[in-house]
Write a protein that holds these residues in place. Structure first.
Motif, PDB file in Angstrom:
ATOM      1  N   PHE A 178       0.833  -1.200   0.000  1.00 47.63           N
ATOM      2  CA  PHE A 178       0.000   0.000   0.000  1.00 47.63           C
ATOM      3  C   PHE A 178       0.874   1.259   0.000  1.00 47.63           C
ATOM      4  N   ARG A 179       0.614   2.145  -0.978  1.00 44.04           N
ATOM      5  CA  ARG A 179       1.483   3.314  -1.169  1.00 44.04           C
ATOM      6  C   ARG A 179       0.656   4.555  -1.496  1.00 44.04           C
ATOM      7  N   PRO A 180       0.440   5.438  -0.530  1.00 41.05           N
ATOM      8  CA  PRO A 180      -0.266   6.691  -0.818  1.00 41.05           C
ATOM      9  C   PRO A 180       0.625   7.670  -1.586  1.00 41.05           C
ATOM     10  N   SER A 181       0.013   8.476  -2.435  1.00 40.28           N
ATOM     11  CA  SER A 181       0.749   9.571  -3.070  1.00 40.28           C
ATOM     12  C   SER A 181       1.094  10.626  -2.025  1.00 40.28           C
ATOM     13  N   ILE A 182       0.111  10.921  -1.164  1.00 41.84           N
ATOM     14  CA  ILE A 182       0.300  11.854  -0.056  1.00 41.84           C
ATOM     15  C   ILE A 182      -0.183  11.165   1.209  1.00 41.84           C
ATOM     16  N   SER A 183       0.686  11.006   2.176  1.00 40.57           N
ATOM     17  CA  SER A 183       0.268  10.471   3.468  1.00 40.57           C
ATOM     18  C   SER A 183       0.289  11.601   4.488  1.00 40.57           C
ATOM     19  N   VAL A 184      -0.661  11.555   5.411  1.00 43.84           N
ATOM     20  CA  VAL A 184      -0.796  12.587   6.436  1.00 43.84           C
ATOM     21  C   VAL A 184      -0.749  11.900   7.796  1.00 43.84           C
ATOM     22  N   TRP A 185       0.248  12.274   8.605  1.00 44.34           N
ATOM     23  CA  TRP A 185       0.432  11.679   9.931  1.00 44.34           C
ATOM     24  C   TRP A 185       0.217  12.778  10.961  1.00 44.34           C
ATOM     25  N   LEU A 186      -0.925  12.700  11.665  1.00 43.01           N
ATOM     26  CA  LEU A 186      -1.396  13.814  12.487  1.00 43.01           C
ATOM     27  C   LEU A 186      -0.729  13.903  13.851  1.00 43.01           C
ATOM     28  N   ASN A 187      -0.645  12.799  14.548  1.00 42.45           N
ATOM     29  CA  ASN A 187      -0.127  12.796  15.908  1.00 42.45           C
ATOM     30  C   ASN A 187       0.072  11.357  16.344  1.00 42.45           C
ATOM     31  N   LEU A 188       0.656  11.190  17.520  1.00 44.13           N
ATOM     32  CA  LEU A 188       0.952   9.848  17.995  1.00 44.13           C
ATOM     33  C   LEU A 188       0.894   9.844  19.519  1.00 44.13           C
ATOM     34  N   TYR A 189      -0.197   9.295  20.046  1.00 46.34           N
ATOM     35  CA  TYR A 189      -0.372   9.174  21.490  1.00 46.34           C
ATOM     36  C   TYR A 189      -0.429   7.695  21.865  1.00 46.34           C
ATOM     37  N   GLU A 190      -0.485   7.432  23.152  1.00 45.73           N
ATOM     38  CA  GLU A 190      -0.637   6.057  23.613  1.00 45.73           C
ATOM     39  C   GLU A 190      -2.076   5.608  23.379  1.00 45.73           C
ATOM     40  N   ALA A 191      -2.260   4.544  22.638  1.00 45.10           N
ATOM     41  CA  ALA A 191      -3.609   4.066  22.328  1.00 45.10           C
ATOM     42  C   ALA A 191      -3.546   2.616  21.859  1.00 45.10           C
ATOM     43  N   HIS A 192      -4.661   1.916  22.022  1.00 47.88           N
ATOM     44  CA  HIS A 192      -4.857   0.561  21.484  1.00 47.88           C
ATOM     45  C   HIS A 192      -3.791  -0.437  21.933  1.00 47.88           C
ATOM     46  N   ALA A 223       5.037  18.536  12.888  1.00 47.56           N
ATOM     47  CA  ALA A 223       6.372  18.917  13.331  1.00 47.56           C
ATOM     48  C   ALA A 223       6.431  19.195  14.828  1.00 47.56           C
ATOM     49  N   ASP A 224       5.276  19.230  15.498  1.00 48.35           N
ATOM     50  CA  ASP A 224       5.236  19.448  16.942  1.00 48.35           C
ATOM     51  C   ASP A 224       5.238  18.136  17.715  1.00 48.35           C
ATOM     52  N   ASP A 225       5.206  17.008  17.016  1.00 47.15           N
ATOM     53  CA  ASP A 225       5.133  15.700  17.660  1.00 47.15           C
ATOM     54  C   ASP A 225       6.499  15.013  17.569  1.00 47.15           C
ATOM     55  N   GLU A 226       7.190  14.946  18.700  1.00 42.54           N
ATOM     56  CA  GLU A 226       8.554  14.406  18.713  1.00 42.54           C
ATOM     57  C   GLU A 226       8.577  12.923  18.351  1.00 42.54           C
ATOM     58  N   LYS A 227       7.517  12.195  18.693  1.00 44.09           N
ATOM     59  CA  LYS A 227       7.494  10.762  18.375  1.00 44.09           C
ATOM     60  C   LYS A 227       7.447  10.558  16.865  1.00 44.09           C
ATOM     61  N   ILE A 228       6.632  11.352  16.178  1.00 43.10           N
ATOM     62  CA  ILE A 228       6.583  11.256  14.718  1.00 43.10           C
ATOM     63  C   ILE A 228       7.927  11.653  14.124  1.00 43.10           C
ATOM     64  N   LYS A 229       8.510  12.720  14.631  1.00 42.45           N
ATOM     65  CA  LYS A 229       9.791  13.194  14.082  1.00 42.45           C
ATOM     66  C   LYS A 229      10.895  12.154  14.226  1.00 42.45           C
ATOM     67  N   PRO A 241       5.961  19.680   6.603  1.00 43.36           N
ATOM     68  CA  PRO A 241       5.473  19.739   7.978  1.00 43.36           C
ATOM     69  C   PRO A 241       4.242  20.628   8.133  1.00 43.36           C
ATOM     70  N   PHE A 242       3.550  20.448   9.247  1.00 44.00           N
ATOM     71  CA  PHE A 242       2.586  21.441   9.715  1.00 44.00           C
ATOM     72  C   PHE A 242       2.849  21.652  11.200  1.00 44.00           C
ATOM     73  N   SER A 243       2.575  22.855  11.693  1.00 43.98           N
ATOM     74  CA  SER A 243       2.936  23.169  13.070  1.00 43.98           C
ATOM     75  C   SER A 243       2.115  24.339  13.587  1.00 43.98           C
ATOM     76  N   ILE A 244       1.737  24.253  14.877  1.00 37.74           N
ATOM     77  CA  ILE A 244       1.136  25.414  15.531  1.00 37.74           C
ATOM     78  C   ILE A 244       2.182  26.165  16.353  1.00 37.74           C
ATOM     79  N   LYS A 245       3.426  25.684  16.322  1.00 39.83           N
ATOM     80  CA  LYS A 245       4.506  26.310  17.100  1.00 39.83           C
ATOM     81  C   LYS A 245       5.573  26.937  16.216  1.00 39.83           C
ATOM     82  N   GLU A 246       5.974  26.213  15.170  1.00 40.02           N
ATOM     83  CA  GLU A 246       7.053  26.682  14.301  1.00 40.02           C
ATOM     84  C   GLU A 246       6.488  27.426  13.098  1.00 40.02           C
ATOM     85  N   ARG A 247       7.216  28.416  12.622  1.00 34.53           N
ATOM     86  CA  ARG A 247       6.710  29.267  11.548  1.00 34.53           C
ATOM     87  C   ARG A 247       7.582  29.160  10.299  1.00 34.53           C
ATOM     88  N   GLY A 248       6.937  29.303   9.153  1.00 34.70           N
ATOM     89  CA  GLY A 248       7.683  29.487   7.910  1.00 34.70           C
ATOM     90  C   GLY A 248       7.814  28.273   7.031  1.00 34.70           C
TER      91      GLY A 248
END
Length: 448
Positions: A178-192, A223-229, A241-248
């Motif tokens: 399985f290969r997306p052209s664009i993949s979006v990875w939003l966040n990563l918390y403890e779950a499941h 870019a605000d999620d260290e686990k993803i990075k 990236p997308f970020s509510i902390k880093e600019r530009g």
């Protein structure tokens, strides 16, 4: 409708029916593949199941005998079936490939594929991306964990059509090519962890969304999620990236505007969706569609009009200066804490539900803006204790959603927010969180 071409397996076991298994079995049968179905509780008199049998499917119900794997070359399993299932364990021993139905969707869809995953926000982000592309008058379909089975949707998509699909870790774990052209990875918390057992296993399942991507593809990441990075050194795709902390870089926002790189997209005050979590979802969607060439006007139109996915911090209505929000999908403390952070106004919180023995101590710091609480369900008394620890003086325990809404309104004043965000599952009083949210909406509209 499209069928699988040059599919390399002649005999496939579909393990577990429900929507995804039924769609996978139908696709395989239509493609000339021999199919065996194993489902513990399948009703062979149900029309959809009877149709599969009439088309030649062999079905085994009432148990999971290992013999269902005899002569099988490939297993398509329901995402919810754990890998400790005896059939799955035996398939691993026999070195039979095990996938979920989205692997079949990857074989079928010929156009651009955008895949969205994350611990929170998948449905909202997937819907935003779909709506933005649609507003740009581009051909687009939506599928996946959002309610439309991917391999079923992919059967009718065209080569010039974008398919946007929401994916869980359960679905992603069952992928090979399985290969997306664009993949979006939003966040990563403890779950499941009951399914994946370890945090590392869960993280690795999520990372499969980009595993097969190449430098021709794109990963939109938080870019605000260290686990993803920490996974980025393994990624071959282009990084946006997308970020509510880093600019530009990528998609970002300051106090006034939403941007993509250095390009202003729109004023933040004109966005209907509220809250930090939704801002992250918005930025992820903006990054994905800007990579896809969607015009700013289309993005702006959606963000000015989109009131939210049902039951996910959904704006319901305004009555006599009170704003009503339905966040019935908030079935844990983390989700409710995000909801509470979304408002600057005083909040009357409706909370409670199934008692899983969870401590509500971590909810206390997030109740600062809550002026009153209406509680219900198995956890009602424990919610009252939590309210007391937070210093909330106006509290009441009720039995029904109608009572909850009526009491919340009595506690409220103009410019207050009345928020259903239960922090608990719904099964003590309702069949689903959707039913609970619908009851809230109905009660709000019946307010006099």
């Amino acid at each position: 409708m499209k069928t699988l071409k040059n599919f390399p397996y002649a005999h496939v076991l579909v393990l577990g029916l429900a929507k995804s298994g039924t769609a996978a079995a139908q696709l395989l049968l239509d493609s000339g593949v021999k199919v065996r179905i194993n489902d513990l509780k399948a009703d062979i008199d149900q029309p959809a199941v009877r149709q599969l049998i009439d088309q030649g499917a062999d079905i085994v119900t009432g148990g999971h005998p290992l013999s269902v794997l005899d002569d099988i070359e490939y297993v398509v399993k329901n995402p919810g079936i754990p890998y400790e299932n005896p059939i799955i364990e035996e398939a691993v021993t026999r070195q039979i490939p095990i996938v979920t139905e989205i692997e079949l969707a990857g074989f079928l869809h010929e156009g651009q594929l955008i895949a969205v995953t994350g611990s929170n926000g998948k449905t909202t982000t997937t819907t935003l991306i779909h709506e933005m592309i649609k507003a740009d008058q581009q051909p687009v379909a939506v599928a996946g964990n959002i309610g439309h089975v991917s391999c079923e949707v992919a059967r009718s998509t065209t080569a010039d059509e974008t398919m946007v699909t929401e994916l869980s870790s359960f679905q992603l774990l069952g992928t090979e090519t399985f290969r997306p052209s664009i993949s979006v990875w939003l966040n990563l918390y403890e779950a499941h962890l009951d399914y994946h057992h370890t945090l590392e296993n869960y993280h690795r399942a999520k990372a499969k969304i980009t595993e097969n991507q190449t430098p021709e593809d794109t990963l939109v990441y938080n870019a605000d999620d260290e686990k993803i990075k920490s996974f980025l050194p393994e990624v071959k795709a282009q990084l946006v990236p997308f970020s509510i902390k880093e600019r530009g870089q990528g998609a970002w926002a300051d106090d006034e505007m939403i941007y993509f790189k250095e390009e202003p997209i729109m004023n933040k005050d004109e966005v209907v969706l509220v809250g930090e979590q939704n801002l992250q979802n918005i930025l992820a969607a903006v990054a994905a569609v800007k990579v896809n060439g969607i015009r700013n006007e289309s993005i702006e139109h959606v963000l000015k009009t989109f009131t939210g996915v049902p039951h996910r911090l959904q704006f319901v209505t305004e009555k006599n200066g009170r704003l009503f929000y339905n966040d019935s999908k908030a079935t844990n403390i983390l989700a409710t804490s995000y909801a509470l952070k979304s408002f600057r106004q005083p909040v009357i919180l409706l909370a409670g539900g199934l008692d899983r023995g969870t401590s509500f101590e971590t909810l206390v710091p997030h109740l600062k803006a809550v002026k009153a609480m209406v509680v219900f369900g198995e956890t009602a008394d424990r919610m009252l204790e939590t309210a007391g620890k937070a210093g909330i003086e106006k509290t009441v325990k009720v039995d029904t959603m109608k009572e909850a809404v009526d009491q919340a309104y009595q506690f409220s004043e103009e410019e207050d927010v009345i928020l259903l965000s239960p922090a608990c599952a719904s099964w003590d009083q309702y069949r689903t969180f959707e039913e609970r949210g619908d009851m809230f909406i109905e009660a709000v509209h019946k307010l006099k």
